[in-house]
Write an enzyme that holds these catalytic residues in place. Sequence first.
Site, PDB file in Angstrom:
ATOM      1  N   TYR A  29     -14.711  46.428  57.621  1.00  0.00           N
ATOM      2  CA  TYR A  29     -16.163  46.614  57.605  1.00  0.00           C
ATOM      3  C   TYR A  29     -16.621  47.399  58.828  1.00  0.00           C
ATOM      4  O   TYR A  29     -16.263  47.094  59.967  1.00  0.00           O
ATOM      5  CB  TYR A  29     -16.866  45.254  57.602  1.00  0.00           C
ATOM      6  CG  TYR A  29     -16.837  44.540  56.274  1.00  0.00           C
ATOM      7  CD1 TYR A  29     -17.485  45.071  55.159  1.00  0.00           C
ATOM      8  CD2 TYR A  29     -16.193  43.320  56.135  1.00  0.00           C
ATOM      9  CE1 TYR A  29     -17.477  44.408  53.936  1.00  0.00           C
ATOM     10  CE2 TYR A  29     -16.173  42.645  54.915  1.00  0.00           C
ATOM     11  CZ  TYR A  29     -16.819  43.201  53.829  1.00  0.00           C
ATOM     12  OH  TYR A  29     -16.799  42.544  52.629  1.00  0.00           O
TER      13      TYR A  29
ATOM     14  N   LYS B 128     -11.566  12.763  67.540  1.00  0.00           N
ATOM     15  CA  LYS B 128     -12.832  13.246  66.987  1.00  0.00           C
ATOM     16  C   LYS B 128     -12.705  14.693  66.503  1.00  0.00           C
ATOM     17  O   LYS B 128     -11.817  15.428  66.914  1.00  0.00           O
ATOM     18  CB  LYS B 128     -13.962  13.116  68.012  1.00  0.00           C
ATOM     19  CG  LYS B 128     -13.859  13.976  69.249  1.00  0.00           C
ATOM     20  CD  LYS B 128     -14.910  13.552  70.268  1.00  0.00           C
ATOM     21  CE  LYS B 128     -14.881  14.422  71.511  1.00  0.00           C
ATOM     22  NZ  LYS B 128     -15.623  15.682  71.353  1.00  0.00           N
TER      23      LYS B 128
END
Length: 333
Positions: free
Chosen positions: A243, A33
């Site tokens: 940043y 999955k």
Amino acid sequence: MAYITLNKNNFFNNLDKITQKTKTKDKIAIVLKDNAYGHGLREMASLAKEYGVTKAVVRNDDEALTIEEFFKYILVLGDIPEKPSSKIRYTINDINSIDKFQKDTLVELKVDTGMHRNGISMSELHDSFIKIREAGLILEGVFTHHRSADELTSEWFWQNDNFKKVKKEAKYLAQEFGFDPLRFHSANSASLFRTDSFDEDMARVGIASYGCLEGFEELSPVLSLYADKISSREIKQGERVGYGGTFKAQKNCIVSNYNFGYGDGFLRNSSNDFVTSNGVKQVGRISMDNSSFLSDEDNLLVFNNAIDAAKSAGTISYEILTSLKDSLKREII
């Protein structure tokens, strides 16, 4: 763009260790999955088939259809199909969902033995069998899921005892309602490696097959992640990177930018804390498409063990792996 390598030998080694616990490959149901825990759905399905695994567990119908050619048995954990399949089984997670399945759908009944997430309650077992028969469904299995198999507490024993009660009642009901014999399973990776006498019909193994079950050094991580250098620059003492300038150089250093960012699955909250498997420190805020490291290497190994990578991010290996985007190239080596 960054890329992933998948180590076939490590994967097969892990399956060898799992087979030692299950006693036969036929009892292995590999959990694929969420893009095979980030490893690549079709890539890992093909390797599992090559090894001799015939069973798989997935999240939804789309995943099941993608790998249908590789397996004889597929169990879908969280979807209701539009039409029945001769190969794909579907999970009943709630007694009220039974009438939503089409007649002749192959189903397995999930029972809540203590996790209190999905599954019918133990007291609803008899009524569920009635509704399944009335809906014309084909019941093939009954299973549960452990909530604390990876923690050394008594809860694992408590859930095992509860499931024993479920199996006893379900076997009786199966004969009464004409569903005999049923398939029973509860073991996930942690539960399988915790037991010395596995005796169920199959084990649903995910994280162990990928080599990232904590505490078991005999297992080998399958996935390694690499990034390529975009640019390099010399940063002088006192200068800041990225940043917000969250990294301040304590001395002159070389900082390189690499093509792996949070848009690719690099968790932003590990900024300034992450250290690669080779001990290279990440600096500055992780950006959408790139991230900076104290390195001048053209090709950087970001990690080859998701357990270690998770510690930098304050999370678990599952999140590190499943965050990796489908768009990343994956190569079997």
